[in-house]
Design a protein around this motif. Sequence first.
Motif, PDB file in Angstrom:
ATOM      1  N   UNK A  67       0.865  -1.169   0.000  1.00  0.00           N
ATOM      2  CA  UNK A  67       0.000   0.000   0.000  1.00  0.00           C
ATOM      3  C   UNK A  67       0.905   1.223   0.000  1.00  0.00           C
ATOM      4  N   UNK A  68       0.349   2.358  -0.366  1.00  0.00           N
ATOM      5  CA  UNK A  68       1.166   3.555  -0.498  1.00  0.00           C
ATOM      6  C   UNK A  68       0.353   4.763  -0.087  1.00  0.00           C
ATOM      7  N   UNK A  69       1.000   5.696   0.585  1.00  0.00           N
ATOM      8  CA  UNK A  69       0.433   7.001   0.905  1.00  0.00           C
ATOM      9  C   UNK A  69       1.380   8.036   0.332  1.00  0.00           C
ATOM     10  N   UNK A  75       5.676  15.181  -1.723  1.00  0.00           N
ATOM     11  CA  UNK A  75       5.872  14.047  -2.634  1.00  0.00           C
ATOM     12  C   UNK A  75       6.552  12.857  -1.981  1.00  0.00           C
ATOM     13  N   UNK A  76       6.411  12.687  -0.653  1.00  0.00           N
ATOM     14  CA  UNK A  76       6.937  11.512   0.034  1.00  0.00           C
ATOM     15  C   UNK A  76       5.894  10.393  -0.032  1.00  0.00           C
ATOM     16  N   UNK A  77       6.355   9.155   0.074  1.00  0.00           N
ATOM     17  CA  UNK A  77       5.453   8.011  -0.005  1.00  0.00           C
ATOM     18  C   UNK A  77       5.746   7.008   1.108  1.00  0.00           C
ATOM     19  N   UNK A  78       4.679   6.525   1.791  1.00  0.00           N
ATOM     20  CA  UNK A  78       4.768   5.501   2.848  1.00  0.00           C
ATOM     21  C   UNK A  78       3.408   4.885   3.080  1.00  0.00           C
ATOM     22  N   UNK A  82       1.654   4.604   9.391  1.00  0.00           N
ATOM     23  CA  UNK A  82       3.062   4.894   9.685  1.00  0.00           C
ATOM     24  C   UNK A  82       3.395   6.314   9.264  1.00  0.00           C
ATOM     25  N   UNK A  83       2.904   6.704   8.118  1.00  0.00           N
ATOM     26  CA  UNK A  83       3.188   8.047   7.632  1.00  0.00           C
ATOM     27  C   UNK A  83       2.623   9.105   8.584  1.00  0.00           C
ATOM     28  N   UNK A  87       5.434  11.281  10.394  1.00  0.00           N
ATOM     29  CA  UNK A  87       5.755  12.455   9.585  1.00  0.00           C
ATOM     30  C   UNK A  87       4.821  13.650   9.727  1.00  0.00           C
ATOM     31  N   UNK A  88       3.636  13.439  10.239  1.00  0.00           N
ATOM     32  CA  UNK A  88       2.675  14.541  10.292  1.00  0.00           C
ATOM     33  C   UNK A  88       2.835  15.281  11.611  1.00  0.00           C
TER      34      UNK A  88
END
Length: 152
Positions: A67-69, A75-78, A82-83, A87-88
């Motif tokens: 899966x991807x966010x 433009x980061x992807x995770x 987890x993202x 990261x937020x």
Amino acid sequence: MIVAMAELAVHERRSNKFYTTMKETKHICKTNDSVLGLTFDYMHTISLPCIPVQELFYYSQLSVFPSDTHNLKTDEARQINTYINDNVLSCVKELHLYSDACGGQNKNNCMIRFLLSLTSNNRFDIIIHRFPIRVHSYFACDRDFALVKCFC
């Protein structure tokens, strides 16, 4: 014939409205640190190892469900949870999500409960989840998945 042309025009207007909204969200994210826009999607199952030998393929198959966010601002992807956790920033209080309208992946109780938990735990004040109309769900995640497919 006229009905089909009218339906196509409505379809294209809806599609354009969706992508215009996503571009507006991207612009808002870049100018307002309390707003974040993410797209997310699930890739088809990848079987590992990628070998053509049939007998060995069935004995040693490992399935991966990627899966991807994708962050519209950086433009980061995770992976989505987890993202968000890693990261937020805590100053982000408004979350805009864009995903395809697949009921089994994104329009289900698990996803709704996950998003509700984010608001009930005061992680976000507002979560807006938007879905495109059918056939128009090409996101940044799909470009990320294309990179993964190059290695399989």
